[in-house]
Design a protein around this motif. Structure first.
Motif, PDB file in Angstrom:
ATOM      1  N   ASP A   1       0.588  -0.959   0.158  1.00  0.00           N
ATOM      2  CA  ASP A   1       0.352   0.411   0.651  1.00  0.00           C
ATOM      3  C   ASP A   1       0.673   1.404   0.183  1.00  0.00           C
ATOM      4  O   ASP A   1       1.971   1.693   1.005  1.00  0.00           O
ATOM      5  N   THR A   2       0.695   2.330  -0.776  1.00  0.00           N
ATOM      6  CA  THR A   2       1.016   3.861  -0.566  1.00  0.00           C
ATOM      7  C   THR A   2       0.479   4.442  -0.216  1.00  0.00           C
ATOM      8  O   THR A   2      -0.865   4.456  -1.789  1.00  0.00           O
ATOM      9  N   ARG A   3       0.393   5.538   0.865  1.00  0.00           N
ATOM     10  CA  ARG A   3      -0.702   6.894   0.550  1.00  0.00           C
ATOM     11  C   ARG A   3       0.288   7.900   0.316  1.00  0.00           C
ATOM     12  O   ARG A   3       1.431   8.255   0.921  1.00  0.00           O
ATOM     13  N   ALA A   4      -0.006   8.977  -0.529  1.00  0.00           N
ATOM     14  CA  ALA A   4       1.090   9.810  -1.082  1.00  0.00           C
ATOM     15  C   ALA A   4       1.017  11.063  -0.161  1.00  0.00           C
ATOM     16  O   ALA A   4      -0.618  10.656   0.140  1.00  0.00           O
TER      17      ALA A   4
ATOM     18  N   ILE B   1      -2.813   9.335  10.421  1.00  0.00           N
ATOM     19  CA  ILE B   1      -3.155   8.627   9.054  1.00  0.00           C
ATOM     20  C   ILE B   1      -3.607   6.886   9.573  1.00  0.00           C
ATOM     21  O   ILE B   1      -2.802   6.246  10.389  1.00  0.00           O
ATOM     22  N   ASP B   2      -5.197   6.562   8.596  1.00  0.00           N
ATOM     23  CA  ASP B   2      -4.986   4.865   9.344  1.00  0.00           C
ATOM     24  C   ASP B   2      -4.549   4.614   8.430  1.00  0.00           C
ATOM     25  O   ASP B   2      -5.422   4.479   7.116  1.00  0.00           O
ATOM     26  N   PRO B   3      -4.328   3.486   8.558  1.00  0.00           N
ATOM     27  CA  PRO B   3      -3.793   2.729   7.438  1.00  0.00           C
ATOM     28  C   PRO B   3      -4.846   1.577   6.628  1.00  0.00           C
ATOM     29  O   PRO B   3      -4.453   1.266   5.745  1.00  0.00           O
ATOM     30  N   ARG B   4      -5.550   1.280   7.398  1.00  0.00           N
ATOM     31  CA  ARG B   4      -6.651   0.796   6.789  1.00  0.00           C
ATOM     32  C   ARG B   4      -7.640   1.054   6.008  1.00  0.00           C
ATOM     33  O   ARG B   4      -7.965   0.944   4.688  1.00  0.00           O
ATOM     34  N   ALA B   5      -7.786   2.430   6.406  1.00  0.00           N
ATOM     35  CA  ALA B   5      -9.590   3.387   5.842  1.00  0.00           C
ATOM     36  C   ALA B   5      -8.574   4.042   4.905  1.00  0.00           C
ATOM     37  O   ALA B   5      -8.844   4.628   3.621  1.00  0.00           O
ATOM     38  N   GLY B   6      -6.802   4.138   5.126  1.00  0.00           N
ATOM     39  CA  GLY B   6      -6.824   5.002   4.295  1.00  0.00           C
ATOM     40  C   GLY B   6      -6.811   6.954   4.508  1.00  0.00           C
ATOM     41  O   GLY B   6      -5.445   7.645   3.781  1.00  0.00           O
ATOM     42  N   GLY B   7      -7.667   7.385   5.417  1.00  0.00           N
ATOM     43  CA  GLY B   7      -8.093   8.577   5.272  1.00  0.00           C
ATOM     44  C   GLY B   7      -7.051   9.558   6.876  1.00  0.00           C
ATOM     45  O   GLY B   7      -6.143   8.293   7.748  1.00  0.00           O
ATOM     46  N   VAL B   8      -7.191  10.419   6.698  1.00  0.00           N
ATOM     47  CA  VAL B   8      -6.861  11.266   8.073  1.00  0.00           C
ATOM     48  C   VAL B   8      -7.011  11.825   8.647  1.00  0.00           C
ATOM     49  O   VAL B   8      -8.156  12.261   8.960  1.00  0.00           O
ATOM     50  N   VAL B   9      -7.053  11.081   9.516  1.00  0.00           N
ATOM     51  CA  VAL B   9      -7.544  10.956  11.116  1.00  0.00           C
ATOM     52  C   VAL B   9      -7.604  12.212  12.527  1.00  0.00           C
ATOM     53  O   VAL B   9      -8.448  12.957  12.386  1.00  0.00           O
ATOM     54  N   MET B  10      -6.700  13.225  12.169  1.00  0.00           N
ATOM     55  CA  MET B  10      -5.916  14.579  12.752  1.00  0.00           C
ATOM     56  C   MET B  10      -5.246  14.818  12.211  1.00  0.00           C
ATOM     57  O   MET B  10      -3.621  13.759  11.941  1.00  0.00           O
ATOM     58  N   THR B  11      -4.526  15.918  12.913  1.00  0.00           N
ATOM     59  CA  THR B  11      -3.425  16.719  12.011  1.00  0.00           C
ATOM     60  C   THR B  11      -2.771  17.348  13.641  1.00  0.00           C
ATOM     61  O   THR B  11      -3.749  18.268  14.022  1.00  0.00           O
TER      62      THR B  11
END
Length: 246
Positions: free
Chosen positions: A97-100, A132-142
């Motif tokens: 998996d790659t998250r840019a 980052i949630d690696p399963r959903a791929g979304g940003v949880v918080m900054t």
């Protein structure tokens, strides 16, 4: 008995000191080039040399950090100046998996704030930490507040919600991911702010950008406390109980 390495050539290595590990490549051994001085040194010191059990060409720019998956010994996460967070399969040597992201990533760690599952915290050259949630791929918080590049991250050994960061602004910041708010239009999503901010002892008035007092590394030990090392050539230890709120 395993360790991971992240290299400036973009590769990720998996190593073990076991005798079953492959032999180190002869061309990479000390003294592989003809030299009387090297031959003399090699004769005096006989140190076992092992090669990597796995070497992955994971990134297209220098790799800046790598950690094992907290629940799966066959997986890992890595960051790079190529702006990506990658999930690695250590059994097959594949990138799964790659998250840019929009910025160069300089460090990472994992947290499990929900009790089930985990998030990956990545520190960027853009002065913020992204969860980052690696399963959903979304940003949880900054997590925002640093004024220069974030060089190092470590999790709280006694809490699933705590995190410490060290940055080139000359500060160490302690975060609790439960302490967050809804971001404005420019920030977007959930935003966390530091609970504590620690400067370098004896630094005096803070310099612009942390010049001369950059923090290069930080660890959080349950017994010793928060240990940081910086451009000032000092190792600083702070006990969490004595920190002052930001």
């Amino acid at each position: 008995n395993r360790l991971l390495s992240a290299s400036a050539d973009g590769s990720i290595g998996l190593w073990t000191p076991n005798k079953s590990a492959p032999a180190a490549p002869a061309a990479l051994l000390p003294g592989s080039a003809p030299s009387a001085k090297r031959r003399k040194m090699n004769a005096a010191v006989d140190v076992p040399a092992r090669g990597a059990t796995l070497m992955m060409a994971a990134h297209t720019a220098p790799a800046t950090g790598v950690v094992f998956h907290p629940d799966d010994a066959t997986a890992a996460y890595s960051t790079s100046l190529d702006h990506t967070l990658k999930t690695l399969d250590l059994a097959t040597g594949n990138v799964v998996d790659t998250r840019a992201t929009g910025h160069a990533l300089l460090c990472l760690t994992t947290l499990a704030p929900g009790g089930s599952g985990h998030v990956v915290a990545v520190g960027s050259a853009a002065r913020h930490i992204t969860l980052i949630d690696p399963r959903a791929g979304g940003v949880v918080m900054t997590l925002r507040g640093h004024k220069n590049k974030i060089a190092s991250l470590a999790k709280d050994p006694s809490s699933a919600f705590g995190l410490v960061s060290g940055a080139h602004d000359g500060t160490v910041r302690v975060w609790d991911v439960r302490s967050s708010r809804e971001g404005n239009l420019d920030e977007g999503g959930r935003v966390g702010e530091a609970v504590f901010v620690v400067g370098r002892d004896g630094a005096g008035k803070s310099k612009v950008g942390g010049e001369g007092e950059k923090v290069f590394g930080v660890v959080w030990d349950q017994t010793v406390g928060i240990v940081s090392a910086g451009e000032d050539r000092r190792v600083q230890i702070n006990a969490p109980a004595r920190l002052e709120k930001s």
